[in-house]
Scaffold this active site. Structure first.
Site, short mmCIF file in Angstrom:
data_model
loop_
_atom_site.label_atom_id
_atom_site.label_comp_id
_atom_site.label_asym_id
_atom_site.label_seq_id
_atom_site.Cartn_x
_atom_site.Cartn_y
_atom_site.Cartn_z
CB SER A 1 -16.41 92.27 73.35
OG SER A 1 -15.78 92.05 73.33
CG HIS B 1 -17.14 89.15 74.64
ND1 HIS B 1 -16.40 89.29 73.59
CD2 HIS B 1 -17.64 88.00 74.05
CE1 HIS B 1 -16.62 89.00 72.33
NE2 HIS B 1 -17.89 87.91 72.81
CG ASP C 1 -18.59 85.85 70.01
OD1 ASP C 1 -18.69 84.95 69.11
OD2 ASP C 1 -19.09 85.97 71.19
#
Length: 340
Positions: free
Chosen positions: A161, A188, A281
């Protein structure tokens, strides 16, 4: 949410301010007209989010992002006149920790919003969900048995991310052309930037990097990257597919969704890696894979732009190894050779 504005153009500042005023929960924390001022103000009063201009005299948005993420990290979205025309600088800023990028909004007549204003508000709302949020409980990690079996290549699954593009570049640039495993990447990133990131990464590694399309299979020596705002997942017949569910999950594409799907349907034990990023996540998915005998790796704190997702994984005892990106590449090469 406290939001800071960094822009040397008064018209752009006013446009951003008016967009934020449409949401009562958004508060303008402070305004800086350049990178140096932004770094200093952020150190004294760190906001929840910075809307960072890219092109500014003196210190530009890339360097300001680098210094802020090092000294007083917070969520940063690059706001520039044209994301497409400034793609190289946008990816550089993302490598230092910027979460996303969007075109500078234009004030519509008679209070009407143009698409750029709507896009900005959507991105801010998504980041608002990401800050300090745990994965929703509806992500179910109950396993189902695979319906079919194929001869599967060794698999490396990577989730990343904030700051992920830089870590991915470090890892992929060190892998040899004859690397003996398939690689799947969940980063992401908004779909409009995914293809640009693939083009950028393709310049740094001898491996072939391609976007994941529905119906594809993961192939030895190929790096496959999730490329939509839906979640990439593996199906029982070992082909890839995209799904909108869970629809309200703020991480898109979700690392946990993909990790769960390979836990369900990839019958061989592989390697899973969780890199730098905000939030949690991927942590539970990594734990699930470790429980099934996968070799799991989390990026170490010192090398992370944001030590969120890897820290969550370490706290869950989900990682067999905790390494910096250079050492991760070495570990992947070693395991690829051993498992041939």
């Amino acid at each position: 949410m406290k939001i800071a504005l960094v822009n040397d153009m008064p018209i752009a500042v006013e446009a951003l301010r008016r967009v934020l005023l449409t949401i009562p929960e958004y508060q303008v924390a402070w305004i800086a007209t350049g990178g140096v001022e932004a770094v200093a103000k952020c150190a004294k009063d760190t906001p929840d989010l910075i809307l960072m201009d890219l092109i500014m005299p003196g210190m530009d948005g890339v360097e300001a992002t680098r210094q802020i993420m090092k000294q007083s990290p917070c969520a940063i979205v690059i706001v520039t006149a044209s994301v497409g025309q400034n793609a190289a600088k946008v990816f550089e800023a993302m490598s230092y920790g910027a979460l996303d990028a969007v075109d500078t909004p234009i004030l519509g007549s008679q209070g009407k919003q143009d698409p750029s204003q709507t896009a900005l508000l959507k991105k801010i709302a998504t980041i608002g969900k990401l800050i300090g949020k745990s994965p929703p409980s509806h992500l179910n990690f109950t396993l189902n048995k695979p319906q079919t079996n194929f001869t599967l290549p060794p698999l490396i699954a990577i989730g990343s991310s904030t700051g992920g593009p830089k870590a991915l570049a470090t890892i992929l640039s060190r892998l040899p052309a004859d690397f003996g495993a398939a690689i799947a990447i969940i980063q992401h990133i908004d779909a409009q930037f995914a293809v640009g990131m693939i083009d950028w990464l393709n310049q740094l590694t001898p491996l072939t990097i391609k976007k994941a399309s529905a119906g594809d299979r993961l192939e030895k020596g190929i790096v496959t990257v999730a490329c939509t705002n839906d979640h990439l997942s593996l199906q029982s017949n070992h082909t890839l597919n995209y799904t909108k569910d869970p629809i309200d999950y703020p991480y898109r594409p979700s690392i946990d969704v993909f990790f769960k799907s390979i836990a369900q349907y990839w019958t061989h034990k592989g390697t899973a890696v969780l890199l730098t990023g905000m939030g949690r996540d991927g942590a539970e998915g990594l734990k699930l894979l470790r429980s099934q005998g996968w070799h799991t790796i989390a990026q170490d704190k010192a090398s992370c732009i944001v030590y969120g997702m890897p820290r969550a994984a370490v706290e869950l005892n989900a990682a067999v190894e905790v390494l910096n990106p250079e050492a991760i590449a070495t570990s992947l090469i070693y395991r690829s050779v051993v498992n041939r």
